[in-house]
Design an enzyme around this catalytic site. Sequence first.
Site, PDB file in Angstrom:
ATOM      1  N   HIS A 122      45.104  45.943  34.367  1.00  0.00           N
ATOM      2  CA  HIS A 122      46.097  44.862  34.515  1.00  0.00           C
ATOM      3  C   HIS A 122      47.426  45.172  33.815  1.00  0.00           C
ATOM      4  CE1 HIS A 122      43.292  42.231  36.467  1.00  0.00           C
ATOM      5  NE2 HIS A 122      42.497  42.133  35.424  1.00  0.00           N
ATOM      6  N   ASP A 159      36.576  46.655  40.296  1.00  0.00           N
ATOM      7  CA  ASP A 159      36.559  45.472  39.424  1.00  0.00           C
ATOM      8  C   ASP A 159      36.829  44.228  40.277  1.00  0.00           C
ATOM      9  OD1 ASP A 159      37.114  44.886  36.181  1.00  0.00           O
ATOM     10  OD2 ASP A 159      38.087  43.457  37.517  1.00  0.00           O
ATOM     11  N   HIS A 161      38.613  41.755  39.722  1.00  0.00           N
ATOM     12  CA  HIS A 161      40.011  41.321  39.642  1.00  0.00           C
ATOM     13  C   HIS A 161      40.914  42.408  40.229  1.00  0.00           C
ATOM     14  CE1 HIS A 161      37.878  39.262  36.297  1.00  0.00           C
ATOM     15  NE2 HIS A 161      38.552  38.218  36.758  1.00  0.00           N
TER      16      HIS A 161
HETATM   17 ZN   LIG Z   1      37.880  42.249  35.990  1.00  0.00          ZN
END
Ligand SMILES: [Zn+2]
Length: 308
Positions: A122, A159, A161
């Site tokens: 991220h 993942d 996300h």
């Molecule tokens: Zn994640």
Amino acid sequence: MSTALLTHPDCARHETPPGHPEQVARLAAVLDALADADLVRRAAPLAADDDILRVHPPGYLNTVKEAEPEEGWAAFDGDTFLSPGSVAAAYRAVGAAVTAVDMVMAGEVANAFCAVRPPGHHAEHGTAMGFCLFGTVAIAAKHALDHHGLSRVAIVDFDVHHGNGTQDLVEADGRILFCSTHQMPLYPGTGARHETGAHNTVVNIPLGNGSDGRDFRALVTTGILPRIDAFQPELILISAGFDAHRDDPLAGVELVEADFEWITERLCDLADTHAGGKVVSCLEGGYDLAALGRSARAHVDVLRERGA
Ligand SMILES: [Zn+2]
């Protein structure tokens, strides 16, 4: 040949506030699950600043270093904290990924898994977010291209996300194919199919809440595997988050260990075809400790079988 495991005790020095899902115990859960696995174990070195500067500006690196508190926590946002030791942990995570690439490129091992935290996918160019400080896997990709002279590297991020940070760090570079499966809508909100990058080297495959292994395998088979095959990568990097597991508390995708085995097999197939089997995988998320341990073991066992 064999499989490397890179980690370092410093990755447990990054502490998050009580109740935070990205906790020190995650690393122990993964390492306990791998304790009796036959692996080439290597202590991760600290990354060099120049590694981090492949994708982040100097001002951001200084911001992260200066933000580390002497006690307690500093916060970049409501999710992303630093404790004493967090910077060392993040440097070890990057050092693990870069060293894993070096070991695989040298033919020292067939493939590698980095059991590290904080996660990285991220973190954007100049922004820490989503528990992440440095774009570990993006840095590993740039290192493989610029230090080892490769022409094409694929990153696969399963993942749950979206890997917004990795996308931000690599989408301008047509030498990197970035493929992500992720639940949508879900944090961080990016990763729609129409986000394809300036060079059409970004492949986003959103999954609906409640998607199971059958849905996941169908979408990966049609949307991601042919793109990797056509791209002909010389190395495959994996952002291995295990929070798409059905037991995970942060999301609603319903994968099980066999699904993580399946995608690992398919990526090893593609690596065998195009990359001499070269795969480097780095831990991202995964927040149910038991499911995380079992899933990481399943993933690494495939790497071991394929790297033997
Ligand atoms: Zn994640």
